[in-house]
Design a protein around this motif. Sequence first.
Motif, mmCIF file in Angstrom:
data_model
loop_
_atom_site.group_PDB
_atom_site.id
_atom_site.type_symbol
_atom_site.label_atom_id
_atom_site.label_comp_id
_atom_site.label_asym_id
_atom_site.label_seq_id
_atom_site.Cartn_x
_atom_site.Cartn_y
_atom_site.Cartn_z
ATOM 1 N N GLN A 2 0.902 -1.191 -0.033
ATOM 2 C CA GLN A 2 0.106 0.034 -0.164
ATOM 3 C C GLN A 2 0.960 1.271 0.035
ATOM 4 O O GLN A 2 2.030 1.194 0.533
ATOM 5 C CB GLN A 2 -0.851 0.058 1.212
ATOM 6 C CG GLN A 2 -2.148 0.959 1.132
ATOM 7 C CD GLN A 2 -3.039 0.696 2.259
ATOM 8 O OE1 GLN A 2 -3.132 -0.623 2.489
ATOM 9 N NE2 GLN A 2 -3.803 1.670 2.643
ATOM 10 N N LEU A 3 0.413 2.327 -0.355
ATOM 11 C CA LEU A 3 0.959 3.482 -0.440
ATOM 12 C C LEU A 3 0.421 4.434 0.737
ATOM 13 O O LEU A 3 -0.834 4.377 0.775
ATOM 14 C CB LEU A 3 0.883 4.396 -1.714
ATOM 15 C CG LEU A 3 1.209 3.579 -3.154
ATOM 16 C CD1 LEU A 3 0.774 4.256 -4.404
ATOM 17 C CD2 LEU A 3 2.786 3.569 -3.015
ATOM 18 N N MET A 66 4.997 1.857 -12.445
ATOM 19 C CA MET A 66 5.582 0.562 -12.665
ATOM 20 C C MET A 66 3.952 -0.428 -12.540
ATOM 21 O O MET A 66 4.176 -1.376 -12.875
ATOM 22 C CB MET A 66 6.572 -0.111 -11.916
ATOM 23 C CG MET A 66 7.877 0.710 -12.456
ATOM 24 S SD MET A 66 9.336 0.029 -11.329
ATOM 25 C CE MET A 66 9.223 -1.567 -12.293
ATOM 26 N N VAL A 67 3.176 0.467 -11.925
ATOM 27 C CA VAL A 67 1.927 -0.217 -11.531
ATOM 28 C C VAL A 67 0.799 0.788 -12.190
ATOM 29 O O VAL A 67 0.810 1.783 -11.900
ATOM 30 C CB VAL A 67 1.553 -0.245 -10.007
ATOM 31 C CG1 VAL A 67 0.339 -0.513 -9.572
ATOM 32 C CG2 VAL A 67 2.897 -1.110 -9.179
ATOM 33 N N GLN A 68 -0.085 0.005 -12.882
ATOM 34 C CA GLN A 68 -1.071 0.773 -13.356
ATOM 35 C C GLN A 68 -2.363 1.299 -12.034
ATOM 36 O O GLN A 68 -2.648 0.722 -11.274
ATOM 37 C CB GLN A 68 -1.863 -0.222 -14.382
ATOM 38 C CG GLN A 68 -1.108 -0.469 -15.662
ATOM 39 C CD GLN A 68 -0.687 0.790 -16.429
ATOM 40 O OE1 GLN A 68 -1.626 1.695 -16.885
ATOM 41 N NE2 GLN A 68 0.546 0.637 -16.810
ATOM 42 N N PHE A 73 -5.848 0.523 -7.627
ATOM 43 C CA PHE A 73 -7.214 0.624 -6.862
ATOM 44 C C PHE A 73 -8.092 -0.552 -6.716
ATOM 45 O O PHE A 73 -9.131 -0.921 -5.769
ATOM 46 C CB PHE A 73 -7.932 1.915 -7.536
ATOM 47 C CG PHE A 73 -7.378 3.282 -7.121
ATOM 48 C CD1 PHE A 73 -7.360 3.673 -5.531
ATOM 49 C CD2 PHE A 73 -6.277 3.979 -7.787
ATOM 50 C CE1 PHE A 73 -6.754 5.005 -5.387
ATOM 51 C CE2 PHE A 73 -5.963 5.018 -7.430
ATOM 52 C CZ PHE A 73 -5.876 5.454 -6.162
ATOM 53 N N SER A 74 -7.957 -1.525 -7.649
ATOM 54 C CA SER A 74 -8.750 -2.845 -7.789
ATOM 55 C C SER A 74 -8.173 -3.495 -6.414
ATOM 56 O O SER A 74 -9.028 -3.997 -5.441
ATOM 57 C CB SER A 74 -8.327 -3.270 -8.981
ATOM 58 O OG SER A 74 -9.130 -4.783 -8.678
ATOM 59 N N LYS A 75 -7.009 -3.664 -6.267
ATOM 60 C CA LYS A 75 -6.554 -4.150 -5.089
ATOM 61 C C LYS A 75 -6.847 -3.419 -3.737
ATOM 62 O O LYS A 75 -7.236 -4.335 -2.803
ATOM 63 C CB LYS A 75 -4.757 -4.404 -5.125
ATOM 64 C CG LYS A 75 -4.456 -5.421 -6.198
ATOM 65 C CD LYS A 75 -3.095 -5.665 -6.146
ATOM 66 C CE LYS A 75 -2.697 -6.523 -7.175
ATOM 67 N NZ LYS A 75 -1.285 -6.703 -7.583
ATOM 68 N N GLN A 76 -6.901 -2.402 -3.739
ATOM 69 C CA GLN A 76 -7.359 -1.412 -2.494
ATOM 70 C C GLN A 76 -8.660 -1.729 -2.154
ATOM 71 O O GLN A 76 -8.987 -2.015 -0.955
ATOM 72 C CB GLN A 76 -7.048 -0.018 -2.849
ATOM 73 C CG GLN A 76 -5.511 0.550 -2.770
ATOM 74 C CD GLN A 76 -4.790 -0.073 -1.636
ATOM 75 O OE1 GLN A 76 -4.923 0.063 -0.639
ATOM 76 N NE2 GLN A 76 -3.608 -1.061 -1.950
ATOM 77 N N VAL A 77 -9.719 -1.570 -3.408
ATOM 78 C CA VAL A 77 -10.930 -1.927 -2.982
ATOM 79 C C VAL A 77 -11.224 -3.288 -2.531
ATOM 80 O O VAL A 77 -11.910 -3.512 -1.549
ATOM 81 C CB VAL A 77 -11.661 -1.580 -4.097
ATOM 82 C CG1 VAL A 77 -13.170 -2.179 -4.293
ATOM 83 C CG2 VAL A 77 -11.623 -0.060 -4.483
#
Length: 124
Positions: A2-3, A66-68, A73-77
């Motif tokens: 995560q950022l 390097m990440v779309q 955001f799909s992973k965050q959701v």
Amino acid sequence: MQLSKAEEQLMDYLWKAEKAFMKDLIEAFPEPKPATTTIATLLKRMQDKGFVGYTLYGNSREYYPMVQKTDYFSKQVGGIIKTFFNDSVSQFGSFFAKDTNLSTRELEELKQIIEDEIKRKKND
């Protein structure tokens, strides 16, 4: 991975630009501009996490994601659904529809998006 909020903000500028030098990233921020050392630290942490790469041109680095954005955001959701909604998309959908004060128009738009996606998946 995560950022942080600051990293997400910087990453958002980089996603929009697609590639940028540090001076371009600093310029993207509103006043008061962050210090160059702050941006350099954030970029280093983001490189270490695998979110940002760069191409070296002499002494200058041109940074690129390097990440779309959609993948991130799909992973965050997905993490939110797992953590806060017992890994239940239905619970998430119910919360989203009932507890976020969406207008009737917004709910209709959301319904249409879902119906279109159902049709698309049935045809695949």
